[in-house]
Design a protein around this motif. Structure first.
Motif, PDB file in Angstrom:
ATOM      1  N   THR A  82      50.174  43.000  32.046  1.00 23.59           N
ATOM      2  CA  THR A  82      48.750  43.912  32.696  1.00 23.59           C
ATOM      3  C   THR A  82      47.889  44.429  32.120  1.00 23.59           C
ATOM      4  O   THR A  82      46.437  44.490  32.995  1.00 23.59           O
ATOM      5  N   SER A  83      47.782  44.921  30.856  1.00 23.95           N
ATOM      6  CA  SER A  83      46.490  45.557  30.245  1.00 23.95           C
ATOM      7  C   SER A  83      45.537  44.366  29.613  1.00 23.95           C
ATOM      8  O   SER A  83      44.742  44.233  29.962  1.00 23.95           O
ATOM      9  N   SER A  84      46.133  42.950  29.000  1.00 19.36           N
ATOM     10  CA  SER A  84      45.181  41.721  27.658  1.00 19.36           C
ATOM     11  C   SER A  84      45.185  41.014  29.646  1.00 19.36           C
ATOM     12  O   SER A  84      44.087  40.157  29.345  1.00 19.36           O
ATOM     13  N   HIS A  85      46.207  40.647  30.463  1.00 17.31           N
ATOM     14  CA  HIS A  85      46.154  39.863  31.117  1.00 17.31           C
ATOM     15  C   HIS A  85      46.577  38.545  30.373  1.00 17.31           C
ATOM     16  O   HIS A  85      45.367  37.383  30.523  1.00 17.31           O
ATOM     17  N   SER A  86      47.008  38.229  29.162  1.00 18.16           N
ATOM     18  CA  SER A  86      46.777  36.642  28.579  1.00 18.16           C
ATOM     19  C   SER A  86      47.585  35.644  29.224  1.00 18.16           C
ATOM     20  O   SER A  86      48.882  35.950  29.366  1.00 18.16           O
ATOM     21  N   TYR A  87      47.641  34.893  30.241  1.00 20.27           N
ATOM     22  CA  TYR A  87      48.511  34.207  31.042  1.00 20.27           C
ATOM     23  C   TYR A  87      48.666  32.448  30.569  1.00 20.27           C
ATOM     24  O   TYR A  87      48.084  31.954  30.419  1.00 20.27           O
ATOM     25  N   ASP A  88      49.713  33.481  29.555  1.00 19.99           N
ATOM     26  CA  ASP A  88      49.862  31.969  28.698  1.00 19.99           C
ATOM     27  C   ASP A  88      51.007  32.306  28.138  1.00 19.99           C
ATOM     28  O   ASP A  88      51.754  31.650  26.924  1.00 19.99           O
ATOM     29  N   LEU A  89      51.990  32.317  29.430  1.00 24.98           N
ATOM     30  CA  LEU A  89      53.814  32.547  28.789  1.00 24.98           C
ATOM     31  C   LEU A  89      54.055  31.505  29.010  1.00 24.98           C
ATOM     32  O   LEU A  89      53.980  29.973  29.523  1.00 24.98           O
TER      33      LEU A  89
END
Length: 207
Positions: A82-89
């Motif tokens: 929730t801090s870096s918001h890397s949407y890549d799971l």
């Protein structure tokens, strides 16, 4: 409609569903309205969003989603940060759709190999080929199961519908799993090649 149940003496009784409080409920959490938006994000703990162990199932609904360009694709991705918001799971999914044209032709059901993922981190397509006409849009739902669990992978399934470009109906069906044992804490919706010109996305928790 009635539910038949046994009391402590084994005697059956009937109760209407409307009077039962133990069956659970759908709890509204957050509504976001897109207006030329590149993304619509739901991040746990941000802007009144709840996406944690409060609920075992979460439901997203999208209504009147209109792209800013013709033939665009509505997509989703997930994050455990929730801090870096890397949407890549990493996800493995399957995708098929039913199609029927306004003139009554080309009715078909198709498994779309180009829309599914195999251990991939990219965005998952939810609705394809959205018409960009002023009166066109797409709508649908996405279920995300137990995103805060730290033992198992996270399952999701979605169904969407659109009046596609060239005057046709597409009914899309997507299912898969997010291949991580970390808690999923954020969900991002995007329009593949353009902005989300208009539309509402709502989040609910399922008791």
């Amino acid at each position: 409609m009635a539910l038949v149940k046994l009391n402590n003496r084994g005697v059956r009784s009937a109760t209407t569903f409307g009077s039962i409080t133990g069956l659970g409920s759908m709890v509204f959490i957050k509504k976001q309205t897109a207006s030329g938006s590149a993304t619509v994000d739901f991040v746990n703990g941000s802007s009144d969003v709840v996406l944690d162990n409060t609920y075992k199932e979460y439901l997203f609904t999208w209504n009147n989603i209109h792209p800013s360009s013709q033939g665009d694709i509505f997509k989703v991705n997930f994050s455990d940060d929730t801090s870096s918001h890397s949407y890549d799971l990493t996800k493995t999914t399957t995708f098929f759709y039913a199609r029927h044209d306004e003139d009554g032709t080309d009715g078909q059901i198709t498994y779309s190999t180009g829309s599914d993922l195999a251990q991939a981190t990219g965005d998952q397509e939810l609705v394809v080929n959205i018409n960009g006409d002023n009166d066109s849009c797409c709508a649908g739902t996405l279920h995300l199961f137990n995103p805060s669990d730290t033992t198992f992978v996270k399952h999701f399934l979605a169904r969407g519908n659109t009046d596609g470009e060239s005057d046709r109906c597409f009914s899309s069906h997507v299912a898969g799993y997010i291949n991580t044992s970390a808690a999923v804490t954020a969900v991002r919706f995007t329009q593949g090649g353009s902005n989300i010109d208009a539309g509402d996305i709502c989040l609910y928790g399922i008791n």
